[in-house]
Scaffold this motif. Structure first.
Motif, PDB file in Angstrom:
ATOM      1  N   ALA A   1       0.805  -1.225   0.000  1.00  0.00           N
ATOM      2  CA  ALA A   1       0.000   0.000   0.000  1.00  0.00           C
ATOM      3  C   ALA A   1       0.836   1.271   0.000  1.00  0.00           C
ATOM      4  CB  ALA A   1      -0.932  -0.001   1.217  1.00  0.00           C
ATOM      5  N   GLN A   2       2.137   1.154   0.090  1.00  0.00           N
ATOM      6  CA  GLN A   2       2.982   2.350   0.125  1.00  0.00           C
ATOM      7  C   GLN A   2       3.023   3.015  -1.263  1.00  0.00           C
ATOM      8  OE1 GLN A   2       6.842   1.417   1.702  1.00  0.00           O
ATOM      9  NE2 GLN A   2       6.051   0.860   3.731  1.00  0.00           N
ATOM     10  N   ASN A   3       3.299   4.306  -1.240  1.00  0.00           N
ATOM     11  CA  ASN A   3       3.454   5.118  -2.463  1.00  0.00           C
ATOM     12  C   ASN A   3       2.215   5.080  -3.360  1.00  0.00           C
ATOM     13  OD1 ASN A   3       6.189   5.697  -1.723  1.00  0.00           O
ATOM     14  ND2 ASN A   3       6.798   3.705  -2.572  1.00  0.00           N
ATOM     15  N   PRO A   4       1.030   5.422  -2.825  1.00  0.00           N
ATOM     16  CA  PRO A   4      -0.156   5.490  -3.677  1.00  0.00           C
ATOM     17  C   PRO A   4      -0.015   6.691  -4.640  1.00  0.00           C
ATOM     18  CG  PRO A   4      -0.647   6.339  -1.497  1.00  0.00           C
ATOM     19  CD  PRO A   4       0.763   5.841  -1.450  1.00  0.00           C
ATOM     20  N   PRO A   5      -0.856   6.802  -5.670  1.00  0.00           N
ATOM     21  CA  PRO A   5      -2.048   5.967  -5.918  1.00  0.00           C
ATOM     22  C   PRO A   5      -1.702   4.647  -6.574  1.00  0.00           C
ATOM     23  CG  PRO A   5      -1.876   7.636  -7.606  1.00  0.00           C
ATOM     24  CD  PRO A   5      -0.743   7.920  -6.633  1.00  0.00           C
ATOM     25  N   HIS A   6      -2.664   3.721  -6.445  1.00  0.00           N
ATOM     26  CA  HIS A   6      -2.520   2.403  -7.055  1.00  0.00           C
ATOM     27  C   HIS A   6      -3.753   2.097  -7.887  1.00  0.00           C
ATOM     28  CE1 HIS A   6       1.027   1.681  -4.675  1.00  0.00           C
ATOM     29  NE2 HIS A   6       0.351   1.839  -3.520  1.00  0.00           N
ATOM     30  N   SER A   7      -3.589   1.161  -8.772  1.00  0.00           N
ATOM     31  CA  SER A   7      -4.712   0.741  -9.595  1.00  0.00           C
ATOM     32  C   SER A   7      -5.703  -0.050  -8.761  1.00  0.00           C
ATOM     33  CB  SER A   7      -4.212  -0.118 -10.763  1.00  0.00           C
ATOM     34  OG  SER A   7      -3.647  -1.328 -10.257  1.00  0.00           O
ATOM     35  N   ALA A   8      -6.897  -0.241  -9.303  1.00  0.00           N
ATOM     36  CA  ALA A   8      -7.926  -0.999  -8.591  1.00  0.00           C
ATOM     37  C   ALA A   8      -7.472  -2.436  -8.358  1.00  0.00           C
ATOM     38  CB  ALA A   8      -9.230  -0.979  -9.396  1.00  0.00           C
ATOM     39  N   GLU A   9      -6.746  -2.977  -9.322  1.00  0.00           N
ATOM     40  CA  GLU A   9      -6.256  -4.341  -9.156  1.00  0.00           C
ATOM     41  C   GLU A   9      -5.303  -4.451  -7.964  1.00  0.00           C
ATOM     42  OE1 GLU A   9      -6.257  -2.650 -11.889  1.00  0.00           O
ATOM     43  OE2 GLU A   9      -7.753  -3.695 -13.122  1.00  0.00           O
ATOM     44  N   THR A  10      -4.432  -3.438  -7.810  1.00  0.00           N
ATOM     45  CA  THR A  10      -3.498  -3.446  -6.670  1.00  0.00           C
ATOM     46  C   THR A  10      -4.251  -3.325  -5.355  1.00  0.00           C
ATOM     47  OG1 THR A  10      -1.754  -2.475  -8.022  1.00  0.00           O
ATOM     48  CG2 THR A  10      -1.519  -2.293  -5.641  1.00  0.00           C
ATOM     49  N   TRP A  11      -5.248  -2.420  -5.332  1.00  0.00           N
ATOM     50  CA  TRP A  11      -6.022  -2.274  -4.094  1.00  0.00           C
ATOM     51  C   TRP A  11      -6.798  -3.553  -3.776  1.00  0.00           C
ATOM     52  CZ3 TRP A  11      -4.295   1.168  -1.149  1.00  0.00           C
ATOM     53  CH2 TRP A  11      -3.939   2.435  -1.576  1.00  0.00           C
ATOM     54  N   GLU A  12      -7.256  -4.252  -4.777  1.00  0.00           N
ATOM     55  CA  GLU A  12      -7.945  -5.520  -4.534  1.00  0.00           C
ATOM     56  C   GLU A  12      -6.985  -6.562  -3.950  1.00  0.00           C
ATOM     57  OE1 GLU A  12      -9.605  -6.545  -8.267  1.00  0.00           O
ATOM     58  OE2 GLU A  12     -11.372  -5.255  -8.040  1.00  0.00           O
ATOM     59  N   ARG A  13      -5.754  -6.592  -4.467  1.00  0.00           N
ATOM     60  CA  ARG A  13      -4.767  -7.524  -3.928  1.00  0.00           C
ATOM     61  C   ARG A  13      -4.434  -7.188  -2.469  1.00  0.00           C
ATOM     62  NH1 ARG A  13      -1.490  -6.865  -7.548  1.00  0.00           N
ATOM     63  NH2 ARG A  13       0.073  -5.527  -6.579  1.00  0.00           N
ATOM     64  N   ILE A  14      -4.294  -5.893  -2.166  1.00  0.00           N
ATOM     65  CA  ILE A  14      -4.013  -5.470  -0.788  1.00  0.00           C
ATOM     66  C   ILE A  14      -5.185  -5.824   0.129  1.00  0.00           C
ATOM     67  CG2 ILE A  14      -3.602  -3.473   0.701  1.00  0.00           C
ATOM     68  CD1 ILE A  14      -2.176  -2.181  -1.722  1.00  0.00           C
ATOM     69  N   THR A  15      -6.405  -5.643  -0.387  1.00  0.00           N
ATOM     70  CA  THR A  15      -7.591  -6.009   0.387  1.00  0.00           C
ATOM     71  C   THR A  15      -7.572  -7.500   0.740  1.00  0.00           C
ATOM     72  OG1 THR A  15      -8.929  -4.268  -0.642  1.00  0.00           O
ATOM     73  CG2 THR A  15     -10.113  -6.125   0.348  1.00  0.00           C
TER      74      THR A  15
END
Length: 444
Positions: A314-328
């Motif tokens: 989650a560091q250094n946002p912004p991230h794509s939706a796919e990345t946020w889904e993986r972090i979730t």
């Protein structure tokens, strides 16, 4: 005629009972009462003050001399044997040469013993005293050590064994085979100094000393084991972290092992058996808790690993939706591990604290994912409208053209900061707004 009449016996027995106040001293009382009772049953000349004192002083050196003299007066009977004995004793004491003849040298004592044995009366009395004292003390030590009920019994038995050894050391070994007939005819002695008897007494003392050594070692081991268990229990109860509890449990087990090593036939072994039952019961309960604590510790460690990976992603946002889904998904895995911790485990409270923290962080990530998805949809909608507008701009009048541009602006304004769509949306917004201003100017 009894050597000790009933009246004298009662006087001595009452004094013995008065002297024995401590239950641990009951062995001394029983031995001396049996000895006095045997004298009461023996026939022969009545005991004198010196003889009564000799019977008592090896076990009760503190015996009241006034009581001894009163018992001797009650027991004394006037007769021919008493006169002869007193006369012989007086002559022996007053003769200065007797001291020389009683020196502990074989070349002096042996010829005297064969010719005038009565002269060796002081030596016989000394031998009689130390013989009686040695046998009595060996008996006391044996009972105290082999039937011990406390550490004080062992200590007292060791002391009696040392005293018995001192008495044996004072017996003339070279004279053991000699039987003082004259002495025994006057005093009706029932003992005989033999080498076998002497060796038996020495072996008994050696056996008792070995037993005392074993008992002392066992008591030391009992003290060390008990201290180790008690210290470990306190450390376990005061510990707040599972690793510290595990260390305390290991020390606890070490203490139990020490107690199990104590020989069961010793006093310490019997004492340890009762303590081990309670200690083992408590340890079994602790072991069950620690087994759960170990499982909890594993689950918590796994949850921490998932949370660490999610935080790194989650560091250094912004991230794509796919990345946020993986972090979730990583946060959900961490939460799932924490939810597996049972209520009865020691680490349950810690797991609940972490669960609340991780769920809050998951909520933040899920909000960020929704913002990213909405912003991306708004940007894609604006881009699609912009393309379609370019294809049909020639067929639109000024009013309809301005309305189409405004729709694009509205989509771009829905793009939120902190998303991957925000920067391209701002660039497109600036271009569309410029075109919108130009269209408005043309209509004027």
């Amino acid at each position: 005629m009894s050597r000790l009449n009933n009246q004298a016996y009662e006087i001595l027995a009452r004094e013995v009972e008065r002297l024995v106040q401590d239950p641990l001293e009951g062995v001394r009382r029983d031995i001396i009462l049996r000895r006095l009772n045997r004298l009461r049953q023996q026939d022969g000349p009545p005991l004198t003050y010196a003889q009564i004192k000799a019977e008592l002083e090896d076990i009760f050196p503190e015996f009241d001399d006034n009581v001894l003299r009163r018992a001797a007066r009650v027991n004394q009977r006037t007769g021919r044997w008493g006169v002869i004995r007193n006369t012989a004793l007086g002559l022996a004491i007053t003769a200065g040469g007797i001291w020389v003849l009683n020196l502990p040298y074989p070349m002096i004592r042996w010829p005297v013993s064969r010719t005038v044995p009565i002269v060796l009366l002081p030596s016989f009395l000394s031998m009689d005293h130390h013989y009686r004292q040695a046998t009595s003390l060996v008996e006391q030590a044996d009972q105290l050590v082999n039937q011990a009920t406390s550490a004080q019994d062992i200590e007292l038995g060791a002391d009696r064994a040392q005293q018995a050894q001192k008495s044996l050391d004072k017996l003339p070994v070279w004279f053991l085979g000699y039987y003082p007939r004259t002495y025994c005819s006057l005093w009706n002695c029932s003992w005989r100094f033999t080498y076998d008897e002497f060796e038996t007494a020495r072996k008994d003392i050696g056996r008792i000393e070995a037993k005392v050594f074993q008992e002392d070692n066992a008591l030391d081991l009992l003290e060390q084991g008990t201290a180790a268990v008690e210290t470990a229990k306190q450390q376990y109860q005061s510990a707040t972290e599972t690793p510290v509890k595990l260390d305390a449990a290991a020390a606890w087990q070490t203490g139990l092992d020490m107690l199990n090593e104590i020989p069961s036939e010793t006093l310490a072994g019997r004492m340890a058996a009762t303590r081990l039952e309670a200690y083992q019961r408590d340890f079994n309960q602790v072991s069950g808790l620690l087994a759960g604590g170990s499982r909890t510790s594993t689950l918590i460690d796994a949850a921490k690993q998932f949370a660490w990976t999610a935080s790194e992603e989650a560091q250094n946002p912004p991230h794509s939706a796919e990345t946020w889904e993986r972090i979730t998904g990583l946060w959900q895995q961490a939460i799932a591990r924490l939810e597996q911790v049972p209520v009865e485990d020691a680490g349950y409270n810690e797991a609940q604290r972490m669960l609340a923290e991780y769920q809050n962080k998951l909520g933040v990530i899920q909000e960020q994912l929704v913002k990213e998805q909405r912003s991306r949809q708004a940007l894609e909608s604006a881009q699609q409208k912009n393309i379609e507008l370019a294809d049909r701009v020639q067929n639109l009048d000024a009013a309809r053209y301005a309305g189409a541009l405004q729709s694009i602006v509205n989509d771009l304004n829905r793009v939120e900061p902190g998303t991957t769509a925000y920067e391209p949306a701002q660039q497109l917004l600036a271009a569309v707004q410029e075109r919108l201003r130009a269209a408005a100017a043309a209509q004027q």
